[in-house]
Motif scaffolding. Structure first.
Motif, PDB file in Angstrom:
ATOM      1  N   ARG A  60      38.580   8.307  -5.831  1.00 21.71           N
ATOM      2  CA  ARG A  60      39.165   9.371  -6.317  1.00 21.71           C
ATOM      3  C   ARG A  60      38.268  10.641  -6.625  1.00 21.71           C
ATOM      4  NH1 ARG A  60      43.282   5.760 -10.220  1.00 21.71           N
ATOM      5  NH2 ARG A  60      44.667   5.431  -8.955  1.00 21.71           N
ATOM      6  N   GLU A  61      37.020  10.123  -6.981  1.00 22.74           N
ATOM      7  CA  GLU A  61      36.085  10.997  -7.341  1.00 22.74           C
ATOM      8  C   GLU A  61      35.734  11.977  -6.151  1.00 22.74           C
ATOM      9  OE1 GLU A  61      32.651   9.543  -9.472  1.00 22.74           O
ATOM     10  OE2 GLU A  61      33.852   8.965 -11.238  1.00 22.74           O
ATOM     11  N   LEU A  62      35.581  11.161  -4.988  1.00 24.45           N
ATOM     12  CA  LEU A  62      35.138  11.711  -3.635  1.00 24.45           C
ATOM     13  C   LEU A  62      36.378  12.771  -3.295  1.00 24.45           C
ATOM     14  CD1 LEU A  62      33.035   8.999  -1.864  1.00 24.45           C
ATOM     15  CD2 LEU A  62      32.199  10.947  -3.244  1.00 24.45           C
ATOM     16  N   GLU A  63      37.528  12.208  -3.777  1.00 21.32           N
ATOM     17  CA  GLU A  63      38.760  13.167  -3.380  1.00 21.32           C
ATOM     18  C   GLU A  63      38.553  14.389  -3.980  1.00 21.32           C
ATOM     19  OE1 GLU A  63      43.705  12.698  -2.898  1.00 21.32           O
ATOM     20  OE2 GLU A  63      42.356  10.958  -3.788  1.00 21.32           O
ATOM     21  N   ALA A  64      38.115  14.311  -5.456  1.00 16.73           N
ATOM     22  CA  ALA A  64      38.370  15.383  -6.143  1.00 16.73           C
ATOM     23  C   ALA A  64      37.129  16.585  -5.830  1.00 16.73           C
ATOM     24  CB  ALA A  64      37.852  15.130  -7.707  1.00 16.73           C
ATOM     25  N   VAL A  65      36.265  16.168  -4.915  1.00 14.84           N
ATOM     26  CA  VAL A  65      35.333  17.304  -4.373  1.00 14.84           C
ATOM     27  C   VAL A  65      35.445  17.341  -2.856  1.00 14.84           C
ATOM     28  CG1 VAL A  65      33.311  16.723  -5.932  1.00 14.84           C
ATOM     29  CG2 VAL A  65      33.469  15.117  -3.963  1.00 14.84           C
ATOM     30  N   ARG A  66      36.788  17.166  -2.444  1.00 13.77           N
ATOM     31  CA  ARG A  66      37.206  17.148  -1.151  1.00 13.77           C
ATOM     32  C   ARG A  66      36.393  16.468   0.106  1.00 13.77           C
ATOM     33  NH1 ARG A  66      38.324  23.160  -0.055  1.00 13.77           N
ATOM     34  NH2 ARG A  66      39.798  22.320   1.347  1.00 13.77           N
ATOM     35  N   ALA A  76      43.103   5.991   2.216  1.00 14.05           N
ATOM     36  CA  ALA A  76      42.018   7.173   2.041  1.00 14.05           C
ATOM     37  C   ALA A  76      41.359   7.335   3.352  1.00 14.05           C
ATOM     38  CB  ALA A  76      41.125   6.868   0.717  1.00 14.05           C
ATOM     39  N   ARG A  77      41.070   8.488   3.902  1.00 17.09           N
ATOM     40  CA  ARG A  77      40.273   8.552   5.242  1.00 17.09           C
ATOM     41  C   ARG A  77      39.265   9.852   4.717  1.00 17.09           C
ATOM     42  NH1 ARG A  77      44.961  11.385   9.250  1.00 17.09           N
ATOM     43  NH2 ARG A  77      45.120  13.359   8.176  1.00 17.09           N
ATOM     44  N   VAL A  78      38.292  10.018   5.708  1.00 21.92           N
ATOM     45  CA  VAL A  78      37.101  11.201   5.588  1.00 21.92           C
ATOM     46  C   VAL A  78      38.083  12.314   5.944  1.00 21.92           C
ATOM     47  CG1 VAL A  78      35.123  12.037   6.278  1.00 21.92           C
ATOM     48  CG2 VAL A  78      35.630   9.352   6.106  1.00 21.92           C
ATOM     49  N   ARG A  79      37.853  13.451   5.209  1.00 18.89           N
ATOM     50  CA  ARG A  79      38.551  14.612   5.442  1.00 18.89           C
ATOM     51  C   ARG A  79      37.774  15.383   6.611  1.00 18.89           C
ATOM     52  NH1 ARG A  79      38.103  19.146   2.743  1.00 18.89           N
ATOM     53  NH2 ARG A  79      40.219  20.102   3.506  1.00 18.89           N
ATOM     54  N   ASP A  80      38.693  15.969   7.513  1.00 19.98           N
ATOM     55  CA  ASP A  80      38.204  16.503   8.688  1.00 19.98           C
ATOM     56  C   ASP A  80      37.522  17.893   8.594  1.00 19.98           C
ATOM     57  OD1 ASP A  80      37.658  17.285  11.346  1.00 19.98           O
ATOM     58  OD2 ASP A  80      39.627  17.833  11.975  1.00 19.98           O
ATOM     59  N   PHE A  81      36.162  17.616   7.972  1.00 15.63           N
ATOM     60  CA  PHE A  81      35.261  18.568   7.391  1.00 15.63           C
ATOM     61  C   PHE A  81      35.052  19.662   8.507  1.00 15.63           C
ATOM     62  CE2 PHE A  81      31.960  20.435   5.001  1.00 15.63           C
ATOM     63  CZ  PHE A  81      30.803  20.693   5.662  1.00 15.63           C
ATOM     64  N   GLY A  82      35.077  20.874   8.135  1.00 12.61           N
ATOM     65  CA  GLY A  82      34.612  22.162   8.976  1.00 12.61           C
ATOM     66  C   GLY A  82      34.095  23.215   8.198  1.00 12.61           C
ATOM     67  N   VAL A  83      33.935  24.089   9.113  1.00 15.21           N
ATOM     68  CA  VAL A  83      33.228  25.567   8.515  1.00 15.21           C
ATOM     69  C   VAL A  83      33.899  25.903   7.286  1.00 15.21           C
ATOM     70  CG1 VAL A  83      32.445  27.727   8.966  1.00 15.21           C
ATOM     71  CG2 VAL A  83      31.793  25.975  10.736  1.00 15.21           C
TER      72      VAL A  83
END
Length: 222
Positions: A60-66, A76-83
């Protein structure tokens, strides 16, 4: 007989939750979990020999920082991090550091040694190809500015952005080259030493330029 006060179980779990969060972040940085990949709460709990509760709290803490997202019926899954994600984080960070630099100018103008140490360490890490060192000293340089502002709320907000994590992810996932930023750090240090009233703008533009570097790296890769 005096009985010791009861400890809130949530408070008692906090150190453990922090350790689990570190394991999860290290997994993101090492590539164990990639964008879009599931992080199975039960599996992590079994691996670390803990209950699922602190694992859930760390997620949940990691979700709070997206960094993590919760998907209905899938966990839970890793967000598809992009630019685009990076741009939002760095825009907020640029604003915070603009204010921090202006507040820190008198202190760092008189005593720029903390910045000088980080610049020297960053140059050494660059010369030896030490990526971890480059990330560490780049982040530490900026934290010295925020800390020197003397504003605890500003520092707390900046820390909550998890700058070190986003910097590392930017380097590993978007191929940003930090060595190009060593010269910028030296220029910023000189601006503090000279008591330049434009130092806040200089720091802010420097942070925003990370996004431009990410865009350039993405275009080259395509």
């Amino acid at each position: 007989m005096i009985h010791p006060p009861e400890v809130d179980p949530t408070v008692a779990r906090n150190p453990l939750r922090g350790q689990i969060r570190r394991v999860l972040v290290d997994g993101l940085l090492s590539g164990r979990w990639k964008p879009g990949q599931r992080i199975v709460e039960r599996r992590i709990a079994a691996e670390l020999n803990v209950s699922q509760a602190p694992v859930r709290e760390a997620l949940r803490e990691l979700e709070a920082v997206r960094l993590i997202e919760s998907v209905p019926n899938k966990g839970a899954r890793v967000r598809d991090f992009g630019v685009a994600d990076m741009a939002e984080i760095y825009q907020v960070r640029a604003g915070l550091e603009l204010v921090a630099a202006e507040l820190a100018l008198p202190r760092l103008g008189a005593h720029p040694e903390p910045l000088e140490r980080e610049v020297d360490a960053l140059r050494e890490a660059t010369a030896t190809g030490d990526i971890e060192g480059q990330i560490k000293h780049s982040v530490d340089f900026h934290r010295e500015i925020v800390q020197a502002s003397g504003n605890e709320m500003l520092l707390h907000t900046w820390d909550s952005l998890r700058v070190e994590v986003w910097t590392a992810l930017s380097v590993r996932w978007l191929n940003i080259e930090l060595h190009a930023k060593a010269t910028d750090h030296a220029r910023i240090t000189e601006a503090f030493r000279a008591q330049d009233p434009e130092v806040g703008r200089l720091v802010s533009e420097h942070v925003r330029n990370y996004v431009q570097a990410a865009l350039a790296a993405r275009e080259q890769a395509e």
